[in-house]
Design a protein around this motif. Structure first.
Motif, short mmCIF file in Angstrom:
data_model
loop_
_atom_site.label_atom_id
_atom_site.label_comp_id
_atom_site.label_asym_id
_atom_site.label_seq_id
_atom_site.Cartn_x
_atom_site.Cartn_y
_atom_site.Cartn_z
N LEU A 287 -27.17 -40.28 -17.20
CA LEU A 287 -27.32 -41.59 -16.56
C LEU A 287 -28.66 -42.25 -16.87
O LEU A 287 -28.77 -43.48 -16.85
N ASP A 288 -29.69 -41.44 -17.14
CA ASP A 288 -31.01 -41.98 -17.46
C ASP A 288 -31.65 -41.16 -18.58
O ASP A 288 -32.55 -40.36 -18.36
N PRO A 289 -31.19 -41.36 -19.82
CA PRO A 289 -31.66 -40.55 -20.95
C PRO A 289 -33.13 -40.78 -21.31
O PRO A 289 -33.71 -39.99 -22.07
N GLU A 290 -33.74 -41.83 -20.78
CA GLU A 290 -35.13 -42.14 -21.11
C GLU A 290 -36.14 -41.45 -20.18
O GLU A 290 -37.34 -41.51 -20.41
N SER A 291 -35.63 -40.81 -19.13
CA SER A 291 -36.54 -40.24 -18.14
C SER A 291 -37.14 -38.92 -18.62
O SER A 291 -36.43 -37.92 -18.82
N GLU A 292 -38.44 -38.90 -18.81
CA GLU A 292 -39.13 -37.67 -19.23
C GLU A 292 -39.14 -36.64 -18.10
O GLU A 292 -39.06 -35.43 -18.34
N GLU A 293 -39.22 -37.13 -16.87
CA GLU A 293 -39.24 -36.25 -15.70
C GLU A 293 -37.94 -35.45 -15.61
O GLU A 293 -37.95 -34.23 -15.41
N ILE A 294 -36.82 -36.15 -15.77
CA ILE A 294 -35.51 -35.48 -15.70
C ILE A 294 -35.35 -34.54 -16.88
O ILE A 294 -34.89 -33.39 -16.72
N GLU A 295 -35.74 -35.00 -18.07
CA GLU A 295 -35.56 -34.18 -19.27
C GLU A 295 -36.35 -32.88 -19.16
O GLU A 295 -35.86 -31.80 -19.53
N LYS A 296 -37.57 -32.95 -18.65
CA LYS A 296 -38.40 -31.75 -18.53
C LYS A 296 -37.75 -30.72 -17.61
O LYS A 296 -37.67 -29.53 -17.94
N LEU A 297 -37.24 -31.17 -16.45
CA LEU A 297 -36.62 -30.23 -15.51
C LEU A 297 -35.28 -29.73 -16.05
O LEU A 297 -34.89 -28.59 -15.80
N PHE A 298 -34.58 -30.58 -16.81
CA PHE A 298 -33.31 -30.17 -17.42
C PHE A 298 -33.50 -28.99 -18.36
O PHE A 298 -32.76 -28.00 -18.30
N TRP A 299 -34.51 -29.07 -19.23
CA TRP A 299 -34.75 -27.98 -20.18
C TRP A 299 -35.21 -26.71 -19.46
O TRP A 299 -34.86 -25.59 -19.84
N GLU A 300 -35.96 -26.90 -18.40
CA GLU A 300 -36.39 -25.74 -17.61
C GLU A 300 -35.18 -25.06 -16.97
O GLU A 300 -35.08 -23.83 -16.96
N ALA A 301 -34.26 -25.88 -16.46
CA ALA A 301 -33.04 -25.33 -15.85
C ALA A 301 -32.19 -24.59 -16.88
O ALA A 301 -31.64 -23.52 -16.61
N MET A 302 -32.10 -25.17 -18.09
CA MET A 302 -31.31 -24.54 -19.14
C MET A 302 -31.90 -23.17 -19.50
O MET A 302 -31.16 -22.18 -19.63
N GLU A 303 -33.19 -23.10 -19.66
CA GLU A 303 -33.83 -21.84 -20.03
C GLU A 303 -33.64 -20.78 -18.94
O GLU A 303 -33.31 -19.62 -19.23
N LEU A 304 -33.82 -21.16 -17.70
CA LEU A 304 -33.67 -20.22 -16.60
C LEU A 304 -32.22 -19.77 -16.46
O LEU A 304 -31.93 -18.61 -16.15
N ARG A 305 -31.31 -20.70 -16.70
CA ARG A 305 -29.88 -20.38 -16.63
C ARG A 305 -29.51 -19.36 -17.70
O ARG A 305 -28.81 -18.37 -17.44
N LEU A 306 -29.96 -19.60 -18.91
CA LEU A 306 -29.66 -18.67 -20.01
C LEU A 306 -30.35 -17.33 -19.81
O LEU A 306 -29.78 -16.27 -20.09
N SER A 307 -31.58 -17.40 -19.33
CA SER A 307 -32.32 -16.16 -19.08
C SER A 307 -31.63 -15.30 -18.02
O SER A 307 -31.54 -14.09 -18.14
N GLU A 308 -31.11 -15.97 -16.99
CA GLU A 308 -30.42 -15.27 -15.91
C GLU A 308 -29.16 -14.58 -16.42
O GLU A 308 -28.77 -13.52 -15.95
N LYS A 309 -28.51 -15.20 -17.40
CA LYS A 309 -27.29 -14.64 -17.96
C LYS A 309 -27.58 -13.64 -19.08
O LYS A 309 -26.67 -13.11 -19.71
N GLY A 310 -28.86 -13.41 -19.34
CA GLY A 310 -29.22 -12.42 -20.37
C GLY A 310 -29.14 -12.94 -21.78
O GLY A 310 -29.08 -12.17 -22.74
N CYS A 311 -29.11 -14.28 -21.93
CA CYS A 311 -28.96 -14.87 -23.25
C CYS A 311 -30.31 -15.06 -23.93
O CYS A 311 -30.38 -15.36 -25.13
N LEU A 312 -31.40 -14.97 -23.16
CA LEU A 312 -32.72 -15.13 -23.75
C LEU A 312 -33.56 -13.90 -23.39
O LEU A 312 -33.47 -13.38 -22.29
N SER A 313 -34.37 -13.49 -24.30
CA SER A 313 -35.29 -12.39 -24.00
C SER A 313 -36.50 -12.94 -23.27
O SER A 313 -36.93 -14.05 -23.53
#
Length: 446
Positions: A419-445
């Motif tokens: 909905l707001d692709p220009e928001s740096e604030e949203i993008e930063k938290l989005f990537w953090e969520a993705m990393e934590l999500r993958l890490s939780e599932k054992g996809c990242l070391s």
């Protein structure tokens, strides 16, 4: 009566008229099964057997509108029909129909046919079966429809008393319907009175139905009466409903009368607006003084609430008051005085509970104070009011990040970024969520 609740013959009459001879043979076949008429089932099967496969094979394979003969037999639950279809024809007792995903046992429970249910379970039907749509079990259905004998039988044969579905637990379902006899049976079979998959627990659901008898059984069964969640607080619900006896019981059981609802109102304020003077008098000794009430007394509270109601009818007053509250709340937030800011936003929401920006701001206050659940609740309501507002999804994602629910956070923040692709604030938290999500599932070391 909806088509789902309608007996098959009546449904077919609406579709094909009252002249049954003009019905498709498959419809007449299932109507015969509905009535448990084995002779007629065989007769129509012979008519349908154009390929010469034999009557048993035709009976087993004939369907109409997603149902077969064993599904339809649940209409009357006559045992000779079940004996023929299961023991002679060899039909599958656990096969769901394709219309509602009901198995033969689910049809029998829906129609309250205990002998049929006993027969099916004794011939292999899974007593713990769950519908693919909503994970609803036979026990949920029996509790929902008030069939206490069926509830007892299913429990005696190993049904999961705390099974979770989209409706909640069987106990939650029975409480919502106000079926005290079934609540009692479930509690006697060790149902957990504090377990719920939906937003409301069994106690709040019982009070929603104004069922004081169910409430008393749940309290005796060990349910928690104090809850900080404004959506699931039984004392707030009892005060709002004007349930005097329930208020007394909850206070005796240790309920907290100083928890606010989502609009900042205490049970005593709700009692003054929706209940009786007696309700206010009962709550008064247990309630901490409210700063905005000039004279702390029963009459003072009642006068205060009546004045608030009258003021809310004055458009000019509301507009000015809202402006003042928002300004004061924003100033408090800038000073990092989050408790006071949240209180001021709450007071503003009492005047306009559909202001999404106020909910968004209060959600952030809760988050800064470390209350992830309340932050999520406000964000969820904000999203319902403005589903295409990026900040609403962002607030929800931030709350879920705080509670370490990374899958949900990823989904919410993904939508916010759409909905707001220009928001740096949203993008930063989005990537953090993705990393934590993958890490939780054992996809990242790590």
């Amino acid at each position: 009566m909806g088509t789902r609740d309608m007996p098959l013959p009546r449904l077919y009459e609406l579709l094909h008229g009252q002249d049954r001879d003009r019905w498709p043979p498959e419809a007449r076949f299932l109507a015969a099964a509905h009535h448990g008429d084995v002779r007629k089932i065989k007769k129509i099967a012979k008519e349908l057997d154009v390929q010469g496969r034999g009557i048993p094979a035709t009976v087993a394979s004939t369907t109409y509108m997603g149902m077969n003969a064993l599904h339809a037999a649940g209409g009357r639950g006559r045992l000779p029909a079940y004996e023929y279809l299961v023991e002679e024809v060899g039909m599958d007792v656990d096969k769901p129909d394709t219309a509602q995903a009901f198995t033969p046992a689910a049809h029998a429970v829906t129609n309250g046919c205990l002998p049929a249910i006993k027969y099916l379970v004794n011939h292999g039907a899974d007593v713990r079966q769950q519908r693919s749509k909503g994970n609803i079990t036979l026990l949920h259905t029996a509790a929902l429809l008030g069939y206490s004998e069926i509830v007892e039988f299913l429990l005696s044969r190993g049904a999961d008393v705390d099974a979770i579905s989209d409706l909640g637990t069987p106990l939650a379902v029975a409480a919502l319907r106000g079926y005290a006899s079934i609540v009692k049976i479930l509690l006697q079979n060790n149902a957990d009175p504090n377990k719920a998959s939906c937003q409301f627990g069994p106690l709040t659901l019982a009070l929603q139905k104004s069922s004081v008898s169910c409430m008393k059984l749940l309290i005796q069964g060990g349910t928690k009466v104090s809850c900080d969640n404004p959506f699931d607080n039984p004392l707030l619900k009892a005060a709002e409903k004007g349930l005097t006896e329930a208020i007394k019981c909850l206070l005796e059981a240790g309920a907290n009368p100083n928890v606010h609802d989502t609009f900042g109102r205490l049970p005593i304020e709700l009692a003054a607006e929706y209940g009786t003077r007696e309700d206010v008098e009962i709550l008064f000794p247990f309630t901490s003084p409210i700063s905005s009430v000039e004279k702390w007394s029963v009459d003072g509270i009642i006068s205060h609430v009546k004045m608030e109601i009258k003021q809310l009818e004055d458009g000019n007053f509301v507009k000015k008051r809202m402006s003042d509250l928002k300004r004061q709340a924003d100033e408090a937030f800038k000073k990092q005085d989050y408790p006071n800011a949240s209180l001021l936003y709450t007071q503003a929401l009492k005047m306009d509970n559909f202001d999404a920006k106020l909910l968004s701001n209060r959600s952030l206050c809760w988050l800064r104070m470390g209350d992830g659940q309340r932050a999520f609740d406000d964000a969820a309501k904000c999203k319902r009011l403005r589903p295409k507002w990026a900040k609403a999804h962002y607030r929800q994602g931030a709350a879920l990040m705080f509670t370490k629910e990374y899958d949900g956070a990823y989904s919410a923040l993904s939508r916010a970024l759409e909905l707001d692709p220009e928001s740096e604030e949203i993008e930063k938290l989005f990537w953090e969520a993705m990393e934590l999500r993958l890490s939780e599932k054992g996809c990242l070391s790590r």
